[in-house]
Design an enzyme around this catalytic site. Structure first.
Site, short mmCIF file in Angstrom:
data_model
loop_
_atom_site.label_atom_id
_atom_site.label_comp_id
_atom_site.label_asym_id
_atom_site.label_seq_id
_atom_site.Cartn_x
_atom_site.Cartn_y
_atom_site.Cartn_z
CG ASP A 41 -42.30 11.78 12.96
OD1 ASP A 41 -42.03 11.65 11.75
OD2 ASP A 41 -41.69 12.58 13.71
CG HIS A 70 -41.56 14.57 10.25
ND1 HIS A 70 -40.76 13.47 10.05
CD2 HIS A 70 -40.72 15.64 10.32
CE1 HIS A 70 -39.48 13.85 10.00
NE2 HIS A 70 -39.44 15.17 10.15
CD GLU A 112 -35.82 16.36 9.66
OE1 GLU A 112 -34.59 16.16 9.74
OE2 GLU A 112 -36.67 15.56 10.08
#
Length: 547
Positions: A191, A262, A342
């Site tokens: 991440d 990410h 995201e």
């Protein structure tokens, strides 16, 4: 064996121990106990016999549990059975995978599985029939149980990127999944805040991407920064060790390598993965006042969504293929999780290369570019005999042909994917994010959490098959569900267990037990005994879950 009745003794006293219905979680399909009661005694030296070589692992597991938890030493051997604690396989036509029967009478314990997994689940049930305190004599109530799981996918997730947890704890986490009859562990390994898996071809991923120079203090955006060098990673040998450990408990580990968003930790290690390798890292929402002085690229020290994502260049795809080659060599799971959530499109909108690629490929927009990215990775993973899982954002711009969708933004993504005949794993935040506080009033929690609230009863109320799919052909595409444990505010192993328990007990019953057998009052009653097991297992758990 002549010594059998010395070690497995049917209590012949006129006054016997009285047993109510056993407090088993998850609730079995059928439980029958004789009205007259009665119990079997297991003492040191008792023999556990396995009839099939594939069951030796499970026999050893039971032996280890009795020795380490209850301090009773038993003997394990292969044989044909006859009055012993007997483990056997009898494939039953039409029986679901994981089905088992457990029979206890004066002659002994018999666990018969439809397969080796079923035998292991039967052992978990037997463990719940044992006392919740150490004793030289373990009394097991006479009973007949027939049981099998409702869903084929029963999962738990752990984020080790925001905060890193050692191998010893990961094993302990897996132990508790096994005790709750879960069968998948989703390991979130990369991440923005850290890259946690050794990749030999790209050593900077861990030596640079595995560490950050500080961590925000308090709830996002934070009140300060620790300014303390923090991180860690798992070597490939450690990964192999954990994979084997999970397999011995019939848990499949699904690794997650995040893309195309990410990606800050990877980009910090290899800036050429960015569309703007020479420019400063930036994030969305705007950088807080605490973090304005950023190096060109960095492993992030705060939470949020960052706009510097993987650039869809050939270098990036070769890099990711190389990474996935090493990941797939370590994890035998059918599934590889590639994230897909995201992913801001800011960098792609500003990148001349990305805009040209959109035109060349005839894509509609940046959402189409993400779909192109995911489908290209999926094609490569499929070529290796594996399948991808992605968060429900991979639906945007068109779903990859063979992808499994993990629906976290409510149920809508799962419903849409199932209607397209794609397999679905449900994990809606409102029911399955175990990093949320457990109390109805957040003020009653003793630590910072990401949000409020997910009480135990709400977890127990969840139905993985959405109403829109019930009684339709698409219902079959719901493989099951999982809960997610994100670690922004979980600094310690004890915090993770506190957030997991007892909500894991509720989730396991949702995923294992027949829908019509689920009853909150009955579950609450059985949970009182489960808490005693948590004490026996020396686990931190939320004792005020009913608040």
């Amino acid at each position: 064996m002549n010594h059998l009745y010395k070690v497995l003794v049917f209590s012949l006293f006129t006054i016997q121990v009285s047993f109510a219905q056993p407090s088993i979680i998850p609730r079995p399909v059928q439980v029958n106990m004789p009205v007259s009661g009665g119990s079997l005694e297991i003492t040191a030296g008792a023999t556990v016999v396995f009839t099939n070589d594939s069951l030796q692992q499970s026999a050893a597991y039971l032996q280890e549990y009795l020795k380490e938890v209850l301090q009773v030493n038993i003997v394990v051997e292969k044989g044909a059975g006859e009055g012993r604690v007997l483990l056997s396989i009898e494939p039953e036509k039409g029986a679901p995978a994981g089905a088992y029967t457990l029979h206890v009478d004066g002659k002994g314990v018999s666990i018969t599985g439809r397969d080796k997994e079923g035998v292991f689940y039967g052992i978990q049930t037997l463990i719940q029939l044992l006392p919740v305190q150490q004793s030289t004599v373990l009394r097991v109530p006479f009973t007949d149980i027939y049981d099998y799981p409702r869903f084929q996918y029963r999962g738990m997730h752990l984020d080790v990127t925001r905060h890193f947890f050692p191998v010893a704890f990961v094993k302990k986490y897996i132990d508790n999944l096994a005790r709750h009859k879960m069968n998948y562990f989703h390991w979130h390994l990369t991440d923005d805040q850290g890259w946690r898996i050794e990749i030999k071809k790209y050593p900077l991923l861990t030596t640079v991407g595995g560490y950050r120079n500080g961590t925000i203090i308090g709830h996002f955006p934070g009140t300060a920064n620790t300014n303390t060098y923090y991180g860690g990673y798992y070597t490939q040998e450690e990964i192999k060790e954990v994979v084997a450990y999970a397999a011995s408990r019939y848990i499949t580990i699904i690794p997650e390598i995040e893309m195309p968003g990410h990606a800050s930790a990877a980009i910090a290690a290899y800036p050429q993965l960015s569309c703007f390798p020479d420019s400063a890292t930036y994030m969305r929402p705007p950088v807080s006042t605490l973090n304005k002085a950023l190096p060109v690229k960095k492993v992030q020290e705060t939470w949020g969504v960052f706009s510097d994502v993987f650039c869809p260049r050939e270098y990036t795809f070769q890099f990711l293929q190389d990474v996935l080659d090493e990941v797939m060599a370590l994890f035998p799971a059918r599934y590889i999780h590639i994230g897909g959530d995201e992913c801001p499109k800011d960098a792609w909108k500003q990148s001349a290369f990305s805009q040209q690629l959109i035109q060349e490929k005839g894509l509609k927009d940046e959402h189409g570019l993400q779909s192109y990215f995911v489908q290209r990775i999926e094609k490569y993973v499929n070529s290796k005999g594996r399948s991808i899982i992605g968060w429900d954002e991979i639906l945007e711009g068109g779903l990859a042909p063979n992808a499994v969708v993990m629906s976290w933004r409510g149920e809508e993504g799962g419903i849409e994917a199932a209607k397209q005949n794609h397999d679905v794993i449900m994990t809606p935040a409102g029911f399955a994010y175990f990093d949320y506080s457990q109390a109805l009033s957040k003020e009653k929690e003793d630590s910072v959490t990401i949000g409020c609230c997910l009480p135990l009863q709400k977890v127990y109320s969840y139905e993985p098959v959405p109403t829109a799919l019930q009684h339709t052909q698409q219902e079959q595409f719901v493989l099951g569900a999982q809960a997610n444990m994100w670690s922004e505010y979980l600094h310690y192993p004890s915090s993770v267990m506190y957030q997991a328990l007892p909500r894991l007990a509720a989730l396991c019953e949702v995923l294992w037990s027949k829908k019509e057998l689920r009853d909150w009052d009955d579950f609450s009653s059985r949970l009182q005994y489960q808490q005693k097991r948590y004490e026996l297992w020396k686990l931190n758990y939320n004792k005020g879950y009913a608040q």
